[in-house]
Design a protein around this motif. Structure first.
Motif, PDB file in Angstrom:
ATOM      1  N   VAL A 276      43.493  42.122  40.250  1.00  0.00           N
ATOM      2  CA  VAL A 276      44.360  43.101  41.122  1.00  0.00           C
ATOM      3  C   VAL A 276      43.694  43.184  42.450  1.00  0.00           C
ATOM      4  O   VAL A 276      44.408  42.982  43.323  1.00  0.00           O
ATOM      5  CB  VAL A 276      44.505  44.379  40.367  1.00  0.00           C
ATOM      6  N   VAL A 277      42.407  43.427  42.646  1.00  0.00           N
ATOM      7  CA  VAL A 277      41.514  43.898  43.643  1.00  0.00           C
ATOM      8  C   VAL A 277      41.760  42.340  44.631  1.00  0.00           C
ATOM      9  O   VAL A 277      41.880  42.339  45.588  1.00  0.00           O
ATOM     10  CB  VAL A 277      40.360  43.985  43.408  1.00  0.00           C
ATOM     11  N   GLY A 278      41.638  41.113  43.843  1.00  0.00           N
ATOM     12  CA  GLY A 278      41.887  39.822  44.649  1.00  0.00           C
ATOM     13  C   GLY A 278      43.244  39.797  45.073  1.00  0.00           C
ATOM     14  O   GLY A 278      43.432  39.349  46.139  1.00  0.00           O
TER      15      GLY A 278
ATOM     16  N   HIS B  22      43.687  54.549  45.140  1.00  0.00           N
ATOM     17  CA  HIS B  22      42.198  54.216  45.140  1.00  0.00           C
ATOM     18  C   HIS B  22      41.912  53.476  44.042  1.00  0.00           C
ATOM     19  O   HIS B  22      42.195  53.752  42.696  1.00  0.00           O
ATOM     20  CB  HIS B  22      41.570  55.614  45.095  1.00  0.00           C
ATOM     21  N   LEU B  23      41.187  52.222  44.221  1.00  0.00           N
ATOM     22  CA  LEU B  23      40.822  51.283  43.056  1.00  0.00           C
ATOM     23  C   LEU B  23      39.374  51.316  43.255  1.00  0.00           C
ATOM     24  O   LEU B  23      38.880  50.764  44.233  1.00  0.00           O
ATOM     25  CB  LEU B  23      41.439  50.199  43.429  1.00  0.00           C
TER      26      LEU B  23
ATOM     27  N   GLY C 127      44.376  56.206  35.502  1.00  0.00           N
ATOM     28  CA  GLY C 127      44.106  55.101  34.680  1.00  0.00           C
ATOM     29  C   GLY C 127      42.852  54.342  34.924  1.00  0.00           C
ATOM     30  O   GLY C 127      42.139  54.636  35.952  1.00  0.00           O
ATOM     31  N   THR C 128      42.830  53.196  34.036  1.00  0.00           N
ATOM     32  CA  THR C 128      41.826  52.248  34.218  1.00  0.00           C
ATOM     33  C   THR C 128      42.117  50.627  34.008  1.00  0.00           C
ATOM     34  O   THR C 128      43.054  50.389  33.291  1.00  0.00           O
ATOM     35  CB  THR C 128      40.366  52.595  33.108  1.00  0.00           C
ATOM     36  N   PHE C 129      42.077  49.726  34.842  1.00  0.00           N
ATOM     37  CA  PHE C 129      41.965  48.454  34.557  1.00  0.00           C
ATOM     38  C   PHE C 129      40.895  47.805  33.815  1.00  0.00           C
ATOM     39  O   PHE C 129      39.589  48.327  34.243  1.00  0.00           O
ATOM     40  CB  PHE C 129      42.323  47.575  35.738  1.00  0.00           C
ATOM     41  N   GLY C 130      41.071  46.974  32.676  1.00  0.00           N
ATOM     42  CA  GLY C 130      39.716  46.250  32.416  1.00  0.00           C
ATOM     43  C   GLY C 130      39.334  45.391  33.216  1.00  0.00           C
ATOM     44  O   GLY C 130      39.932  45.012  34.481  1.00  0.00           O
TER      45      GLY C 130
ATOM     46  N   LEU D 153      46.831  39.396  49.886  1.00  0.00           N
ATOM     47  CA  LEU D 153      48.128  39.855  50.449  1.00  0.00           C
ATOM     48  C   LEU D 153      47.733  40.499  51.633  1.00  0.00           C
ATOM     49  O   LEU D 153      48.657  40.550  52.685  1.00  0.00           O
ATOM     50  CB  LEU D 153      49.075  40.764  49.702  1.00  0.00           C
ATOM     51  N   SER D 154      46.530  41.234  51.930  1.00  0.00           N
ATOM     52  CA  SER D 154      46.105  41.663  53.261  1.00  0.00           C
ATOM     53  C   SER D 154      45.388  40.901  54.152  1.00  0.00           C
ATOM     54  O   SER D 154      45.045  41.321  54.922  1.00  0.00           O
ATOM     55  CB  SER D 154      45.333  43.085  52.919  1.00  0.00           C
ATOM     56  N   ARG D 155      45.443  39.492  53.484  1.00  0.00           N
ATOM     57  CA  ARG D 155      44.762  38.612  54.475  1.00  0.00           C
ATOM     58  C   ARG D 155      43.289  38.848  54.663  1.00  0.00           C
ATOM     59  O   ARG D 155      42.707  38.412  55.973  1.00  0.00           O
ATOM     60  CB  ARG D 155      45.735  38.391  55.600  1.00  0.00           C
ATOM     61  N   LEU D 156      42.656  39.301  53.839  1.00  0.00           N
ATOM     62  CA  LEU D 156      41.051  39.486  53.589  1.00  0.00           C
ATOM     63  C   LEU D 156      40.790  38.185  53.163  1.00  0.00           C
ATOM     64  O   LEU D 156      41.044  37.688  52.480  1.00  0.00           O
ATOM     65  CB  LEU D 156      40.855  40.738  52.981  1.00  0.00           C
ATOM     66  N   ARG D 157      39.032  38.345  53.184  1.00  0.00           N
ATOM     67  CA  ARG D 157      38.288  37.097  52.603  1.00  0.00           C
ATOM     68  C   ARG D 157      38.212  37.718  51.223  1.00  0.00           C
ATOM     69  O   ARG D 157      37.685  38.648  50.812  1.00  0.00           O
ATOM     70  CB  ARG D 157      36.918  37.126  53.346  1.00  0.00           C
TER      71      ARG D 157
END
Length: 336
Positions: free
Chosen positions: A41-43, A9-10, A31-34, A48-52
């Motif tokens: 990471v989300v982008g 989960h992000l 943990g947490t990403f800045g 990679l999943s071929r989403l917009r």
């Protein structure tokens, strides 16, 4: 994946992205990403999943091939907008986790009952239980066993979670008109001997499934009800022809998964179990094999008090007494 997580989960928040894993069915923060790294990471996940990658105001669904990441299974990706930021959930598919029914770890009597039911040339086998209770894993293990026996096996799933060799798999697509009922109607002309449906959702699908089981097909599916008795009640509510239901139904299985007490620390919490006290999961299942007496009751439109032995409560008590799990875990899964 090394930790054995089933989901990642992000969650976007004001100052970055919070990370959590689902370990043995329980969500654990890790943990947490800045903000800058979190956005990257989300982008990357969406790319990679071929989403917009620019779309964050509408939900999206995609898939990442395991080969693209160097891991054995695919990842299903789902994004959703929230008031604090975009939420991304990755479901990890690990391939053939349970290659046979024996690998599931069912008690011997339950395993024998299930093998006997799926070895029949026809009949309706239904699984029930909440999300994450292992129903899909059990059904896929059944299909692996059947596919190796020279029978033509067809599935209708939403979505296809694992690719099974020797099995013809179909994914429903409501946007294009390929719903469960539509798929079943056409697939019955594809000469199936075994038909697996991911879920019976409505009366139309229930009627088609019952008649397929009556006409010489083995049908395996799920029906959300929460108990074996609940499955009988809901099936009779969906399909009013009680004679057809009684003739078709052969087995109902109510399944749960409980966390296994860590063998190293006896549920006290250690490095091996990441401080949770649990490591791995164990299946619990109660089964109702429909016999002649049960069919007589169903033909009369009565559910009665079906005999299910051992029950989930009885199996749980034995597992806790033998140290396989804990009373607290049983209450989490089964209630008090």
């Amino acid at each position: 994946m090394a930790a054995g997580a089933s989901d990642i989960h992000l969650q976007g928040v004001a100052d970055g992205v919070e990370i959590a894993w689902r370990l043995d069915g329980v969500l654990v923060r890790s943990g947490t990403f800045g903000r800058d790294l979190g956005e990257r990471v989300v982008g990357r996940v969406k790319y990679l999943s071929r989403l917009r990658t620019y779309q964050d105001a509408m939900p999206q669904d995609g898939r990442i091939a395991g080969g693209d990441l160097g891991v054995p299974g695919d990842l299903r990706v789902s994004t959703y907008p929230t008031v604090t930021g975009e939420k991304v959930v990755l479901r990890i598919f690990r391939g053939a986790e349970a290659s046979t029914l024996v690998d599931l770890g069912f008690p011997a009597p339950a395993l024998e009952t299930l093998v006997r039911a799926v070895s029949q040339p026809s009949g309706l086998v239904l699984f029930t239980g909440p999300a994450g209770s292992g129903k899909s894993t059990t059904m896929h293990a059944c299909l692996r066993q059947l596919a190796g026996g020279g029978r033509h096996v067809i599935t209708v799933e939403d979505p296809v979670e694992q690719t099974l060799p020797g099995v013809m798999q179909t994914e429903v697509n409501a946007a294009r008109g390929l719903t469960y009922p539509e798929a079943v109607r056409h697939l019955l002309r594809q000469d199936p001997q075994v038909l697996m449906l991911g879920e019976i959702r409505d009366a139309e699908t229930a009627g088609l499934v019952v008649r397929a089981a009556m006409t010489g097909h083995l049908v395996i599916s799920t029906l959300h009800a929460g108990s074996c008795r609940g499955v009988l009640e809901r099936l009779l509510l969906m399909e009013r022809d009680a004679f057809a239901v009684a003739s078709a139904l052969s087995l109902v299985a109510n399944q749960r998964l409980v966390r296994r007490a860590c063998e190293r620390c006896a549920a006290a919490g250690c490095e091996a179990c990441r401080g949770t006290g649990y490591r791995g999961r164990l299946p619990m299942v109660e089964m109702l094999a429909v016999d002649d007496a049960g069919r007589t009751e169903l033909r009369a439109g009565r559910v009665g008090s079906p005999v299910v032995s051992p029950t989930l409560a009885e199996m749980g008590a034995w597992m806790a007494a033998s140290g396989r799990t804990t009373t607290a875990e049983l209450e989490r899964v089964l209630g008090t």
